[in-house]
Motif scaffolding. Structure first.
Motif, PDB file in Angstrom:
ATOM      1  N   GLY A 135       1.003  -1.560   0.143  1.00  9.82           N
ATOM      2  CA  GLY A 135      -0.072  -0.063   0.138  1.00  9.82           C
ATOM      3  C   GLY A 135       1.258   1.408  -0.064  1.00  9.82           C
ATOM      4  O   GLY A 135       1.746   1.482  -0.080  1.00  9.82           O
ATOM      5  N   ASN A 136      -0.205   2.703   0.217  1.00 13.40           N
ATOM      6  CA  ASN A 136       1.027   3.666   0.455  1.00 13.40           C
ATOM      7  C   ASN A 136       1.798   3.573   0.938  1.00 13.40           C
ATOM      8  O   ASN A 136       1.851   3.165   2.217  1.00 13.40           O
ATOM      9  CB  ASN A 136      -0.459   5.043   0.541  1.00 13.40           C
ATOM     10  N   SER A 137       2.712   4.873   1.718  1.00 16.22           N
ATOM     11  CA  SER A 137       3.998   5.069   2.399  1.00 16.22           C
ATOM     12  C   SER A 137       3.460   4.913   4.181  1.00 16.22           C
ATOM     13  O   SER A 137       3.635   4.293   5.201  1.00 16.22           O
ATOM     14  CB  SER A 137       4.464   6.031   2.457  1.00 16.22           C
ATOM     15  N   SER A 138       1.408   5.810   4.169  1.00 13.30           N
ATOM     16  CA  SER A 138       1.643   5.687   5.679  1.00 13.30           C
ATOM     17  C   SER A 138       0.845   4.297   6.261  1.00 13.30           C
ATOM     18  O   SER A 138       1.451   3.609   6.923  1.00 13.30           O
ATOM     19  CB  SER A 138      -0.179   6.971   5.835  1.00 13.30           C
ATOM     20  N   ARG A 139       0.335   3.790   5.068  1.00 12.77           N
ATOM     21  CA  ARG A 139      -0.325   2.227   5.455  1.00 12.77           C
ATOM     22  C   ARG A 139       1.192   1.235   6.029  1.00 12.77           C
ATOM     23  O   ARG A 139       1.560   0.543   6.970  1.00 12.77           O
ATOM     24  CB  ARG A 139      -1.154   1.608   4.823  1.00 12.77           C
ATOM     25  N   ILE A 140       2.052   1.186   4.685  1.00 13.86           N
ATOM     26  CA  ILE A 140       2.838   0.875   4.877  1.00 13.86           C
ATOM     27  C   ILE A 140       4.264   0.889   6.336  1.00 13.86           C
ATOM     28  O   ILE A 140       4.799   0.157   7.021  1.00 13.86           O
ATOM     29  CB  ILE A 140       4.062   0.396   3.511  1.00 13.86           C
ATOM     30  N   ASN A 172       3.644  -4.985  -3.355  1.00 21.88           N
ATOM     31  CA  ASN A 172       2.987  -3.775  -3.743  1.00 21.88           C
ATOM     32  C   ASN A 172       2.469  -4.552  -5.493  1.00 21.88           C
ATOM     33  O   ASN A 172       1.311  -3.378  -5.475  1.00 21.88           O
ATOM     34  CB  ASN A 172       3.293  -2.504  -4.027  1.00 21.88           C
ATOM     35  N   GLN A 173       2.775  -5.203  -5.944  1.00 27.24           N
ATOM     36  CA  GLN A 173       2.014  -5.879  -6.953  1.00 27.24           C
ATOM     37  C   GLN A 173       0.323  -6.051  -6.363  1.00 27.24           C
ATOM     38  O   GLN A 173       0.259  -6.568  -7.110  1.00 27.24           O
ATOM     39  CB  GLN A 173       2.832  -7.360  -7.241  1.00 27.24           C
TER      40      GLN A 173
END
Length: 262
Positions: free
Chosen positions: A202-207, A230-231
């Motif tokens: 996911g996005n940087s926040s989720r990660i 992220n695939q």
């Protein structure tokens, strides 16, 4: 199989399915799967074929559990199902499995948890909090592993402060609940925890939520395996587990379980 009874509650919500080999010798390791669905939807039988086939091929018993669900949309009804009900149901299911899985050829000294999305939060908290399994006389270290697939629920407090309706619906308005329901806040030096597997995307926040939890696990001395995939989208990363020919999630997860059950 019903793992407990609560008056007025649909028995399916308090049940589990066991995919086993009969009275096997030696007794088999056990993977306990907790489904996602924002704490509000989902069922233990959904999208389970690949996981069932994977566990069977590895000689593991798969147990898939249900738990009571919050309303399907944001609600401030104080009588709705919310924390800690979901977590208590999961802990009661694990307790039932620990006490009874031997009757189905399972080894209660080789149990690992696997959860996706909301289920990943539920297994993460089950594996870190002293409120749930220890109160049922099961040490956290009795679990051999906890595998969390794509969740932001490592820090419930942060999600609720951001006014995320999924989390507010499941955890209410209590800052105390938000704090104690956050797996990241339940890790302390000197406590024996199970191994962890974190699959993130996911996005940087989720990660970022996943990375912060990984860092806290490592600082606390917990063994961690991690995968970034992220695939896949949020559903795809769960569907990929055990899919024929899939290697990005399935192979690292197989290696993790092998390490847990050796």
């Amino acid at each position: 199989m019903q793992y407990k009874s609560v008056n007025g509650v649909n028995t399916n919500l308090l049940s589990l399915d066991i995919y086993h080999f009969g009275q096997a010798t030696p007794k088999k390791p056990v993977v306990v799967y907790v489904h996602g669905g924002g704490f509000a939807v989902g069922d233990k039988a959904n999208n389970l074929v690949n996981k069932q086939n994977l566990c069977s091929s590895l000689g593991y018993i798969l147990v898939s559990i249900n738990y009571r669900l919050s309303p399907a949309s944001y609600s401030t009804d104080p009588y709705r199902v919310m924390y800690p009900t979901h977590n208590n149901d999961v802990a009661d299911a694990v307790k039932w499995i620990y006490d009874n899985i031997g009757d189905y050829g399972g080894n209660n000294q080789k149990i690992a948890l696997l959860g996706h999305s909301a289920g990943a939060h539920l297994v993460a908290l089950t594996g870190t909090s002293n409120q749930f399994l220890p109160s049922r006389k099961i040490n956290l270290s009795t679990l051999k592993g906890v595998a969390c697939i794509d969740t932001e629920g490592y820090d419930v407090e942060a999600r609720c402060k951001e006014k995320n309706e999924v989390y507010l619906n499941a955890f209410g308005q209590s800052n105390t609940f938000w704090f104690e329901a956050s797996p990241i806040n339940n890790l302390f030096m000197g406590t024996a925890y199970p191994k962890f597997f974190i699959a993130k995307r996911g996005n940087s926040s989720r990660i970022g939520y996943a990375n912060a939890f990984i860092t806290k696990l490592l600082v606390t001395g917990v063994s961690v395996s991690e995968v970034t995939a992220n695939q896949y989208d949020h559903e795809g990363i769960n569907d990929a587990i055990g899919a024929p020919g899939e290697i990005a999630i399935t192979e690292p997860l197989k290696a993790f379980f092998a390490q847990c059950f050796r």
